[in-house]
Design a protein around this motif. Structure first.
Motif, PDB file in Angstrom:
ATOM      1  N   UNK A 187      17.087  22.187  -6.143  1.00 53.34           N
ATOM      2  CA  UNK A 187      16.723  23.241  -7.091  1.00 53.34           C
ATOM      3  C   UNK A 187      17.515  24.509  -6.797  1.00 53.34           C
ATOM      4  N   UNK A 188      17.611  24.872  -5.535  1.00 53.37           N
ATOM      5  CA  UNK A 188      18.329  26.095  -5.182  1.00 53.37           C
ATOM      6  C   UNK A 188      19.808  25.987  -5.541  1.00 53.37           C
ATOM      7  N   UNK A 189      20.392  24.812  -5.344  1.00 53.99           N
ATOM      8  CA  UNK A 189      21.810  24.629  -5.687  1.00 53.99           C
ATOM      9  C   UNK A 189      22.006  24.681  -7.194  1.00 53.99           C
ATOM     10  N   UNK A 190      21.116  24.014  -7.923  1.00 57.67           N
ATOM     11  CA  UNK A 190      21.245  23.954  -9.377  1.00 57.67           C
ATOM     12  C   UNK A 190      21.114  25.331 -10.022  1.00 57.67           C
ATOM     13  N   UNK A 191      20.265  26.166  -9.409  1.00 57.63           N
ATOM     14  CA  UNK A 191      19.980  27.479 -10.011  1.00 57.63           C
ATOM     15  C   UNK A 191      20.564  28.623  -9.180  1.00 57.63           C
ATOM     16  N   UNK A 192      21.602  28.340  -8.416  1.00 60.03           N
ATOM     17  CA  UNK A 192      22.119  29.326  -7.475  1.00 60.03           C
ATOM     18  C   UNK A 192      22.593  30.605  -8.132  1.00 60.03           C
ATOM     19  N   UNK A 193      23.007  30.532  -9.375  1.00 62.52           N
ATOM     20  CA  UNK A 193      23.488  31.739 -10.054  1.00 62.52           C
ATOM     21  C   UNK A 193      22.362  32.552 -10.671  1.00 62.52           C
ATOM     22  N   UNK A 194      21.156  31.985 -10.686  1.00 61.69           N
ATOM     23  CA  UNK A 194      20.037  32.660 -11.348  1.00 61.69           C
ATOM     24  C   UNK A 194      18.958  33.141 -10.387  1.00 61.69           C
ATOM     25  N   UNK A 195      18.718  32.395  -9.307  1.00 61.16           N
ATOM     26  CA  UNK A 195      17.606  32.763  -8.421  1.00 61.16           C
ATOM     27  C   UNK A 195      17.936  34.043  -7.658  1.00 61.16           C
ATOM     28  N   UNK A 196      16.901  34.824  -7.420  1.00 58.41           N
ATOM     29  CA  UNK A 196      17.049  36.092  -6.709  1.00 58.41           C
ATOM     30  C   UNK A 196      16.367  36.057  -5.344  1.00 58.41           C
ATOM     31  N   UNK A 197      16.055  34.868  -4.884  1.00 59.26           N
ATOM     32  CA  UNK A 197      15.420  34.688  -3.577  1.00 59.26           C
ATOM     33  C   UNK A 197      16.182  33.606  -2.837  1.00 59.26           C
ATOM     34  N   UNK A 198      15.927  33.498  -1.531  1.00 58.46           N
ATOM     35  CA  UNK A 198      16.526  32.399  -0.790  1.00 58.46           C
ATOM     36  C   UNK A 198      15.449  31.512  -0.195  1.00 58.46           C
ATOM     37  N   UNK A 199      15.868  30.404   0.390  1.00 57.18           N
ATOM     38  CA  UNK A 199      14.967  29.356   0.858  1.00 57.18           C
ATOM     39  C   UNK A 199      15.217  29.057   2.326  1.00 57.18           C
ATOM     40  N   UNK A 200      14.143  28.755   3.024  1.00 56.01           N
ATOM     41  CA  UNK A 200      14.224  28.271   4.405  1.00 56.01           C
ATOM     42  C   UNK A 200      13.190  27.166   4.549  1.00 56.01           C
ATOM     43  N   UNK A 201      13.534  26.097   5.246  1.00 57.05           N
ATOM     44  CA  UNK A 201      12.570  25.025   5.492  1.00 57.05           C
ATOM     45  C   UNK A 201      12.339  24.861   6.990  1.00 57.05           C
ATOM     46  N   UNK A 202      11.077  24.593   7.336  1.00 56.70           N
ATOM     47  CA  UNK A 202      10.678  24.370   8.725  1.00 56.70           C
ATOM     48  C   UNK A 202      10.198  22.928   8.853  1.00 56.70           C
ATOM     49  N   UNK A 203      10.746  22.215   9.843  1.00 56.38           N
ATOM     50  CA  UNK A 203      10.481  20.781   9.983  1.00 56.38           C
ATOM     51  C   UNK A 203       9.789  20.508  11.326  1.00 56.38           C
ATOM     52  N   UNK A 204       8.461  20.611  11.377  1.00 56.62           N
ATOM     53  CA  UNK A 204       7.769  20.359  12.640  1.00 56.62           C
ATOM     54  C   UNK A 204       7.780  18.882  13.016  1.00 56.62           C
ATOM     55  N   UNK A 205       7.806  18.634  14.316  1.00 58.40           N
ATOM     56  CA  UNK A 205       7.547  17.289  14.823  1.00 58.40           C
ATOM     57  C   UNK A 205       6.032  17.139  14.970  1.00 58.40           C
ATOM     58  N   UNK A 206       5.575  16.207  15.804  1.00 56.43           N
ATOM     59  CA  UNK A 206       4.136  15.970  15.934  1.00 56.43           C
ATOM     60  C   UNK A 206       3.478  17.229  16.490  1.00 56.43           C
ATOM     61  N   UNK A 207       2.650  17.858  15.696  1.00 57.92           N
ATOM     62  CA  UNK A 207       2.105  19.177  16.044  1.00 57.92           C
ATOM     63  C   UNK A 207       0.798  19.041  16.799  1.00 57.92           C
ATOM     64  N   UNK A 208       0.760  19.624  17.972  1.00 53.18           N
ATOM     65  CA  UNK A 208      -0.415  19.532  18.839  1.00 53.18           C
ATOM     66  C   UNK A 208      -0.982  20.917  19.091  1.00 53.18           C
ATOM     67  N   UNK A 209      -2.311  20.990  19.144  1.00 54.70           N
ATOM     68  CA  UNK A 209      -2.946  22.266  19.440  1.00 54.70           C
ATOM     69  C   UNK A 209      -4.375  22.301  18.957  1.00 54.70           C
ATOM     70  N   UNK A 210      -4.997  23.449  19.126  1.00 56.45           N
ATOM     71  CA  UNK A 210      -6.397  23.609  18.757  1.00 56.45           C
ATOM     72  C   UNK A 210      -6.530  23.779  17.248  1.00 56.45           C
ATOM     73  N   UNK A 211      -7.708  23.483  16.700  1.00 57.49           N
ATOM     74  CA  UNK A 211      -7.896  23.646  15.250  1.00 57.49           C
ATOM     75  C   UNK A 211      -7.820  25.103  14.840  1.00 57.49           C
ATOM     76  N   UNK A 212      -7.438  25.310  13.579  1.00 60.33           N
ATOM     77  CA  UNK A 212      -7.263  26.679  13.081  1.00 60.33           C
ATOM     78  C   UNK A 212      -8.533  27.281  12.520  1.00 60.33           C
TER      79      UNK A 212
END
Length: 352
Positions: A187-212
């Motif tokens: 989507x970002x590539x297709x609309x690169x000339x129109x979008x006014x924001x950028x994108x970042x993706x976060x890819x967690x592995x197996x997430x361990x910890x206490x409940x939120x």
């Protein structure tokens, strides 16, 4: 694209989920104003009460918005108005559905839907951060080696295309994460000339910890922290803890990466793996022994942690280099998990 600061308002989707709520909490603690998207009025009321109880001085900086169906056309149109950034965590987490569309439709539809809404109505949005997964990088049975952000799990997509309903549930999940993240970057590539924001993706592995969400009992925990509890502390102990070895990240580190992805200008346009190291369940048992706690917890074979077979390993070099991350290790995560569960009396059967 400029990053955002703590004076900003951030929309968090899936705000009552394991990741979503931790992100809400981290942002409030940093001074952000947060708009949390959930699917029902009941979920909204519960979330508002939690925030008011947990952060009474910050409750005025939190509001909810109800998005019943994240795949509906224009579902996020109202939600993205008057915010400076979006953290999109909402996505199904299940291996139990037979129909691949039960995985793919909400994952891809929700992702594309929020980007479309931001494009049309998010006039102030500078950055969108999407929670993906290392499931979009490699299969759990991938060949041993170091895997970085330039790798995609196209094998899972191919298997689901070939096998359909007969594909294993975990493969369907992996395919949905791969397709959703690819759709976002497409989507970002297709609309690169129109979008006014950028994108970042976060890819967690197996997430361990206490409940939120501070549940009142283990039975009320979400599936992610409950899995950790059941694998480590269930009485009787599982006959075999699965999987034997896995890439792990402390949930606090993964959440911190979401926040830094908003704040670090260089994060725009980047994909980041969130992972600490490969571990085994024996590493967790050894952490208990090192603390000298839970005398009735089985000890396993202390040396087995050294014999984890060759395994696909997540690279965290990029997260360290661009986001300045330093990752917790198993003993640190175990200590917090133990203290949290023990303080609530949930480990009484394992005490002396």
């Amino acid at each position: 694209m400029p990053s955002v600061s703590s004076s900003a308002t951030v929309l968090v989707t899936g705000a009552n989920g394991f990741y979503g709520l931790w992100v809400v909490r981290a942002l409030l603690e940093r001074g952000y104003t947060v708009k949390g998207a959930v699917r029902s009025p009941t979920a909204a009321d519960t979330l508002k009460r939690f925030v008011k109880d947990k952060y009474p001085a910050r409750a005025a900086k939190f509001q909810t918005i109800i998005v019943p169906d994240i795949t509906a056309a224009g579902a996020f149109d109202d939600a993205v108005k008057d915010v400076s950034a979006v953290v999109h965590t909402a996505s199904p987490m299940t291996f139990a559905e037979e129909d691949p569309e039960a995985y793919t439709k909400p994952a891809v539809g929700g992702t594309i839907g929020i980007l479309q809404s931001v494009s049309k109505h998010g006039t102030n949005v500078k950055r969108v951060v999407i929670t993906s997964s290392v499931a979009a990088v490699f299969r759990t049975d991938a060949p041993p080696g170091l895997y970085a952000e330039d790798v995609w799990n196209d094998d899972a997509v191919r298997i689901v295309a070939e096998q359909g309903r007969k594909a294993p549930g975990d493969i369907k999940y992996m395919a949905s994460k791969t397709l959703a993240e690819r759709a976002a970057w497409g989507f970002m590539h297709e609309h690169k000339d129109a979008v006014k924001f950028d994108l970042c993706t976060i890819l967690p592995s197996w997430s361990m910890g206490i409940p939120s969400n501070d549940p009142s009992s283990p039975a009320e925990m979400g599936s992610t922290p409950r899995y950790l509890y059941d694998q480590l502390f269930a009485v009787p102990a599982p006959a075999q803890r699965e999987p034997p070895c896995f890439n792990y990240v402390d949930v606090h580190d993964a959440v911190e990466m979401h926040v830094r992805a908003l704040e670090v200008e260089a994060a725009g346009g980047e994909r980041f793996i969130a992972s600490s190291h490969v571990c085994s369940w024996q590493d967790w048992l050894n952490a208990a022994s090192a603390l000298g706690v839970l005398p009735k917890l089985d000890k396993g074979d202390p040396k087995a942690a050294e014999s984890c077979p060759p395994h696909p390993t997540c690279s965290n070099e990029k997260a360290q280099r661009l986001l300045g991350m330093k990752f917790r290790t198993v003993p640190e995560t175990f200590k917090e998990v133990y203290e949290y569960f023990d303080a609530r009396g949930w480990l009484a059967d394992l005490q002396g």
